[in-house]
Design a protein around this motif. Structure first.
Motif, PDB file in Angstrom:
ATOM      1  N   SER A  66       0.832  -1.214   0.000  1.00 56.97           N
ATOM      2  CA  SER A  66       0.000   0.000   0.000  1.00 56.97           C
ATOM      3  C   SER A  66       0.863   1.260   0.000  1.00 56.97           C
ATOM      4  O   SER A  66       0.390   2.345  -0.324  1.00 56.97           O
ATOM      5  N   TRP A 102       3.117   3.915  -3.528  1.00 57.65           N
ATOM      6  CA  TRP A 102       3.071   5.234  -4.166  1.00 57.65           C
ATOM      7  C   TRP A 102       4.370   6.010  -3.881  1.00 57.65           C
ATOM      8  O   TRP A 102       4.698   6.951  -4.589  1.00 57.65           O
ATOM      9  N   TYR A 119       8.522   6.279  -3.684  1.00 55.12           N
ATOM     10  CA  TYR A 119       9.745   5.677  -4.202  1.00 55.12           C
ATOM     11  C   TYR A 119      10.419   4.881  -3.094  1.00 55.12           C
ATOM     12  O   TYR A 119      10.229   5.163  -1.906  1.00 55.12           O
TER      13      TYR A 119
END
Ligand SMILES: Cc1ncc(COP(=O)(O)O)c(C=O)c1O
Length: 371
Positions: free
Chosen positions: A59, A62, A64
């Motif tokens: 999750s 998103w 890096y």
């Protein structure tokens, strides 16, 4: 044709891939393989703890990944008892080899390897214009003294040596490697690819001081840790060389899911030991399958076994073609005389059942065609 002109080097390179993947073969065949035993993947898969860590990290994808791979580097440093500044994490050994070649090789530089050794390394050397010089295997082993002697003769900047070796699965003794280190010529770096070392006997692992400036060791989570698709490898070398990677590497190449998985996998020693035991059993089973068909197999220090098909490369290729046609993904060495063998990854018992079922008829068909 692209609107911009390729470099002269790229213009001259053949369009090539070192390996045609099983997925591409499946698309051509119009169906999935029943067993996937051709890429030395670890069919036993990652530790359940690593799977959980990767699921938990999903999750957060998103974000890096940490470009320094701080936590993993620290854990690896502790694991190996060396300072963190001696470790570089990368997108598998494959990417690290590419970075290394980029750091050292420009057009015309000499690089020494074994004829028929791991081809991805050669692919990188070609891509930077290096001049590959190849040494034959000696009794199915990569021959370190001969590689180093050739490096001296041609003034090579890099020498590649895998221990254990792919595709034959053979290994050299750590003490023999240690004894050869004095022969690394000036101005040359030895790349010791240890992708399979966790499967090897303890005495295959040389004791090399981490400050030694002319050796870099490469390890991976793709094999013993069962995480080939996560793309996590690492290099261990003296600190200056490790810093060199920062000049050219893809700083955001590491996926945070993979970083989390590798960290958890490294901590799960029980699972690693179980995997090594599973691989041991599979090696025995593959050797038995070979023996039951009147063939020899090579003693292996890896998660695959080379079965000597008993004749030449054309015959082994015919056997391989039939095994693949029967729905089992396997590969074989590219170069004679090693290409008398086919190479079988250590699958689960059910994978090896499928291979066994395919192998006898494949051999019989190849023999009939040859007669
Ligand atoms: C000798 C050797 N080095 C490196 C690799 C690739 O390692 P990675 O998955 O870490 O890129 C392989 C994979 O088969 C290999 O056989």
């Amino acid at each position: 044709m692209p609107s911009a002109k390729y470099t002269d080097l790229v213009e001259k390179l053949p369009a090539s891939v070192p390996f045609v993947g099983p997925e591409a073969q499946e698309r051509t065949r119009g169906g999935e393989f029943a067993a996937r035993l051709g890429a030395n993947e670890n069919v036993f898969g990652p530790s359940p703890k690593a799977i959980k860590a990767m699921s938990d990290a999903a999750s957060g994808v998103w974000m890096y990944g940490d470009p320094e791979s701080h936590d993993l580097r620290h854990a690896l440093a502790q694991h190996h008892g060396i300072p963190t500044e001696n470790i570089m994490i990368g997108e598998g050994i494959d990417a690290l080899l590419g970075y290394l070649v980029r750091m050292f090789i420009t057009q015309g530089d000499k690089v020494v390897t074994s004829a028929g050794a791991y081809p991805t390394f050669n692919y990188h050397v070609d891509g930077f214009g290096g001049d590959l010089v190849k040494i034959p295997y000696h009794n199915d082993h990569e021959d370190l003294p001969a590689l180093l002697a050739k490096a001296k003769e041609v003034g090579a900047k890099l020498v590649y040596f895998a221990n254990p070796d792919n595709p034959m699965g053979t290994t050299s003794k750590g003490t023999d490697i240690e004894a050869a280190l004095d022969d690394i010529p000036d101005g040359c770096l030895l790349i010791l690819d240890e992708a399979y070392v966790e499967f090897a006997p303890f005495d295959a692992c040389p004791n090399i001081p981490i400050e030694q400036e002319n050796v870099i060791r490469m390890r991976t989570f793709s094999k013993a840790y069962g995480m080939a698709g996560a793309r996590v490898g690492y290099a261990m070398a003296e600190a200056d060389l490790i810093t060199g990677f920062n000049k050219i590497r893809n700083h955001f190449g590491m996926c945070r899911i993979s970083q989390a998985g590798a960290l958890a996998a490294l901590a799960d020693t029980d699972y690693l030991n179980q995997t090594i035991e599973n691989i041991d059993q599979a090696r025995i089973r593959i050797a038995e399958i070979a023996k039951n068909h009147g063939l020899n197999s090579l003693p292996s220090a890896t998660n695959f076994v080379a079965i000597d098909c008993g004749e030449d490369g054309d015959f082994a290729r015919a056997v391989l073609t039939e095994v693949v046609a029967a729905g089992v993904f396997v590969r074989m060495p590219f170069v004679a005389p090693q290409d008398r063998c086919i190479r079988i990854s250590c699958g689960r018992p059910q994978d090896l059942d499928i291979f066994e079922k395919a192998f006898g008829p494949a051999l019989a068909l190849a023999r009939r065609k040859r007669a």
